[in-house]
Design a protein around this motif. Structure first.
Motif, PDB file in Angstrom:
ATOM      1  N   PHE A   1     -13.260 -16.139  -8.040  1.00  0.00           N
ATOM      2  CA  PHE A   1     -13.975 -17.061  -7.164  1.00  0.00           C
ATOM      3  C   PHE A   1     -14.114 -18.407  -7.890  1.00  0.00           C
ATOM      4  O   PHE A   1     -15.066 -18.611  -8.645  1.00  0.00           O
ATOM      5  N   PRO A   2     -13.168 -19.338  -7.692  1.00  0.00           N
ATOM      6  CA  PRO A   2     -13.228 -20.639  -8.384  1.00  0.00           C
ATOM      7  C   PRO A   2     -14.218 -21.583  -7.714  1.00  0.00           C
ATOM      8  O   PRO A   2     -14.585 -21.429  -6.549  1.00  0.00           O
ATOM      9  N   GLY A   3     -14.611 -22.607  -8.474  1.00  0.00           N
ATOM     10  CA  GLY A   3     -15.380 -23.713  -7.918  1.00  0.00           C
ATOM     11  C   GLY A   3     -16.811 -23.413  -7.570  1.00  0.00           C
ATOM     12  O   GLY A   3     -17.412 -24.090  -6.724  1.00  0.00           O
ATOM     13  N   GLY A   4     -17.408 -22.419  -8.195  1.00  0.00           N
ATOM     14  CA  GLY A   4     -18.790 -22.065  -7.869  1.00  0.00           C
ATOM     15  C   GLY A   4     -19.803 -22.887  -8.642  1.00  0.00           C
ATOM     16  O   GLY A   4     -19.467 -23.716  -9.491  1.00  0.00           O
ATOM     17  N   VAL A   5     -21.078 -22.653  -8.311  1.00  0.00           N
ATOM     18  CA  VAL A   5     -22.195 -23.263  -9.036  1.00  0.00           C
ATOM     19  C   VAL A   5     -22.720 -22.235 -10.034  1.00  0.00           C
ATOM     20  O   VAL A   5     -22.901 -21.062  -9.689  1.00  0.00           O
ATOM     21  N   ALA A   6     -22.929 -22.649 -11.255  1.00  0.00           N
ATOM     22  CA  ALA A   6     -23.329 -21.733 -12.325  1.00  0.00           C
ATOM     23  C   ALA A   6     -24.548 -20.899 -11.923  1.00  0.00           C
ATOM     24  O   ALA A   6     -25.531 -21.438 -11.399  1.00  0.00           O
ATOM     25  N   ARG A   7     -24.456 -19.595 -12.133  1.00  0.00           N
ATOM     26  CA  ARG A   7     -25.512 -18.603 -11.923  1.00  0.00           C
ATOM     27  C   ARG A   7     -25.836 -18.340 -10.448  1.00  0.00           C
ATOM     28  O   ARG A   7     -26.717 -17.562 -10.143  1.00  0.00           O
ATOM     29  N   MET A   8     -25.128 -19.017  -9.528  1.00  0.00           N
ATOM     30  CA  MET A   8     -25.385 -18.808  -8.105  1.00  0.00           C
ATOM     31  C   MET A   8     -24.217 -18.040  -7.470  1.00  0.00           C
ATOM     32  O   MET A   8     -23.081 -18.104  -7.941  1.00  0.00           O
ATOM     33  N   THR A   9     -24.502 -17.330  -6.389  1.00  0.00           N
ATOM     34  CA  THR A   9     -23.490 -16.509  -5.729  1.00  0.00           C
ATOM     35  C   THR A   9     -22.603 -17.366  -4.832  1.00  0.00           C
ATOM     36  O   THR A   9     -23.119 -18.059  -3.938  1.00  0.00           O
TER      37      THR A   9
END
Length: 632
Positions: A486-494
């Protein structure tokens, strides 16, 4: 290391003479073609030819070059390299990294405005350079004046069409051609100085100071035209990462600076001897038999100057995307050996349309000169202001020393900005309008991304607790074979794509890798510290990826680094599925961060941004996109 985790490359180690020749061909194209029109425009602004005007103006040109280009940029600003890179955005990243936290947003705003002004310069430079070179044909036959605009448009069209082929092959001949150009400037200058050696008295700054004191009103207006001799100064700093400090400094001090000074003084001597040549002193400075070769050489030199600015706009765009100032824009790498050589189709088309408009609207270098200068002068002033924070916060200069150096530089820059402000109604409005539009786009995108991240953090589920709830207890979620990334996420968030996959498919993969990226204030990040892997248990891993503002993420290559930190997992491209969220942004007017019109602009930019799969270099047949909606 066979594969870099990011699409970037540092310049190869080459001998200083080779780099110096390359710098002559790329770095100095803009400032090197200024003699085509600078003295002519200065004398026009001064009201004509007389000894006081000529001596004072050529002395002003000389000392402006010494103070702004040599002392400020070559000796001072080039010391502020950001891991070897230069330019307004690199300097912004460097300054904001050391400045007090409360001032970082202000510095970012200054850097964005400077970058926007750079794009305005990128539009005007090709237009004024090429059309001023073509105007030399009128000395061959005055009836050819009607062909100036068509010929300039043909040259510019060909220039922009070949951009997609890359600059590698053409770049090999840039250096030798510009070397011939600067030698020609020097030789023609010496020839004309020989006919009136007394012009060399203008080397004394007394003539410049006397001219400023005798007619300050006229001199203030003339300064706007004197600035035309400095318009390529920012390129010395911006292109530092390509060639290094030493080759650029050597090329400037040993060849470019002397050649420019000799040519300006030669033109000054010529107009004193023959005032009738004021309309084209550059082309009149050679014998009749050399006119056609000089026109052709000037055309080549202006094409090279234009190429350097266009390539700079491509590089600036890549930096702006990585720093979160522009949406993802498709970037084409035109060389398999030099990854720094890029082509940005959208920017190329935008610049071409703007350049054609400028040529058709202004139609002559005289008119274009009125539009030139304000954008570059603004960028130079912003560079000086950013240097204050570098000297004070990074180099730890004492306040008195900082003010003693920065103060006079800022005063000179502000003077040139003010003098160029007189041109706003005559054409200076165009780069300001273009810069304002780009500034609005860049700040809207940056603010919109911040708003989205804050919305995700406030409304999304924390990743670690969710993974624990899904994998523990009496009814854990079903698992399927393979790896989900899952690329491009926000750190520590789903990631929303993960939630959509659970909702629609009801399963988790055996291995789940959640990538969250961040951009450092440095151009490059070593692969040794690029990825940080945190195990969430049950085959789930949160990966933080760092990259520099000169680098484009390459997720498959990043996974090769992740592989080294996850026991018992091997990266197999055929076994990996990439899940991307394709969110639709809806402008509601309810956001406290942006007014409705900016929300709509941000939504438009999101819709037209490049596909994430292309941006992250993902194999198309392994990508799954999951749609969603975010209300601003």
């Amino acid at each position: 290391m066979s594969t870099s985790a990011l699409q970037t490359a540092a310049p190869a180690k080459r001998a200083t003479p080779t780099l110096a020749l390359g710098a002559i061909g790329v770095v100095f194209g803009d400032i090197g073609t200024s003699p085509l029109y600078t003295l002519r425009e200065c004398l026009k602004a001064a009201g004509g030819v007389n000894p006081a005007n000529v001596y004072g103006i050529v002395s002003l040109i000389l000392w402006s070059i010494i103070v702004v280009v040599t002392l400020k940029y070559v000796c001072f600003v080039m010391r502020a390299d950001n891991d070897g890179e230069g330019g307004i955005l690199a300097l912004t990243a460097l300054a904001s990294g050391v400045a007090p936290v409360r001032l970082r947003r202000l510095l970012l705003t200054l850097g964005v405005f400077g970058a926007a002004m750079f794009y305005g310069d990128s539009m005007i430079t090709p237009a004024i350079s090429v059309i001023s070179a073509v105007e030399g044909v009128t000395l061959v036959d005055p009836h050819l004046s009607t062909w100036i605009v068509p010929i300039a448009l043909v040259i510019l069209t060909a220039l922009f069409r070949v951009q997609k082929r890359g600059t590698g092959a053409v770049g090999k001949v840039f250096g030798p051609i510009m070397l011939i150009w600067f030698l020609t400037l020097a030789v023609t200058g010496v020839m004309n100085i020989a006919s009136r050696p007394g012009i060399l008295q203008a080397v004394s700054p007394a003539f410049a100071l006397e001219y400023l004191a005798h007619a300050p009103g006229t001199a203030f207006i003339v300064l706007g035209s004197v600035f035309l001799a400095l318009t390529g100064g920012e390129a010395l700093y911006a292109d530092m990462g390509h060639f290094g400090k030493r080759p650029i400094r050597l090329s400037w001090l040993l060849l470019v600076f002397p050649a420019l000074v000799l040519n300006y003084f030669g033109q000054a001597a010529l107009v004193l001897n023959k005032p009738s040549v004021i309309s084209q002193p550059f082309f009149e400075s050679v014998p009749a038999w050399a006119l056609i070769p000089l026109v052709l050489l000037a055309a080549l030199a202006t094409v090279i100057a234009s190429q350097a600015v266009i390539s700079g706009a491509f590089s600036m765009t890549k930096q702006a995307v990585q720093l979160g100032m522009l949406p993802r824009i498709p970037v084409v790498h035109t060389s398999s050996h030099e990854v720094g050589q890029v082509y940005v189709p959208f920017i190329n088309l935008t610049l071409y349309v703007a350049v054609v408009f400028l040529v058709l609207f202004f139609r002559s270098s005289d008119n274009l000169a009125a539009a030139y200068g304000i954008a570059v002068a603004s960028t130079m002033l912003l560079t000086t202001l950013l240097m204050y924070f570098v000297t004070h916060c990074l180099w730890r200069w004492r306040p008195l020393a900082t003010v003693a150096v920065i103060g006079p530089m800022a005063l000179v820059d502000a003077l040139f900005v003010a003098s160029n402000a007189n041109k706003i109604m005559d054409g200076g409005w165009f780069p300001l309008l273009a810069g304002a539009a780009l500034f609005t786009v860049m700040t809207t995108w940056h603010k919109g991304r911040e708003t989205i991240v804050q919305r995700i953090k406030s409304e999304s589920l924390e990743l670690a607790p969710l993974i624990k709830s899904l994998t523990a207890g009496e009814h854990p979620v079903m698992r399927t074979q393979g790896t989900a990334v899952f690329p491009g996420g926000v750190a520590r968030m789903t990631p929303t794509a993960f939630l959509h996959n659970l909702k629609h498919n009801g399963v988790m993969h055996r291995i789940n890798i959640f990538l969250a990226g961040s951009t450092d204030n440095t151009p490059h990040v070593s692969d040794d510290v690029r990825v940080s892997v945190e195990s969430l248990g049950h085959g789930c891993y949160a990966v933080t990826v760092r990259h520099g503002f000169m680098e484009i993420p390459n997720v498959p290559a990043i996974l090769e680094l992740v592989e080294k930190q996850i026991p018992d997992w091997r990266y197999d491209p055929a076994d990996v599925s990439f899940f991307l969220g394709r969110d639709t942004i809806v402008a509601t007017g309810k956001s406290h961060a942006m007014p409705l019109w900016r929300e709509r602009l941000f939504a438009f930019l999101v819709r037209n941004a490049a596909q994430a799969a292309e941006y992250y270099s993902l194999p198309p047949n392994r990508v799954v996109e999951m749609g969603g909606q975010i209300n601003l």
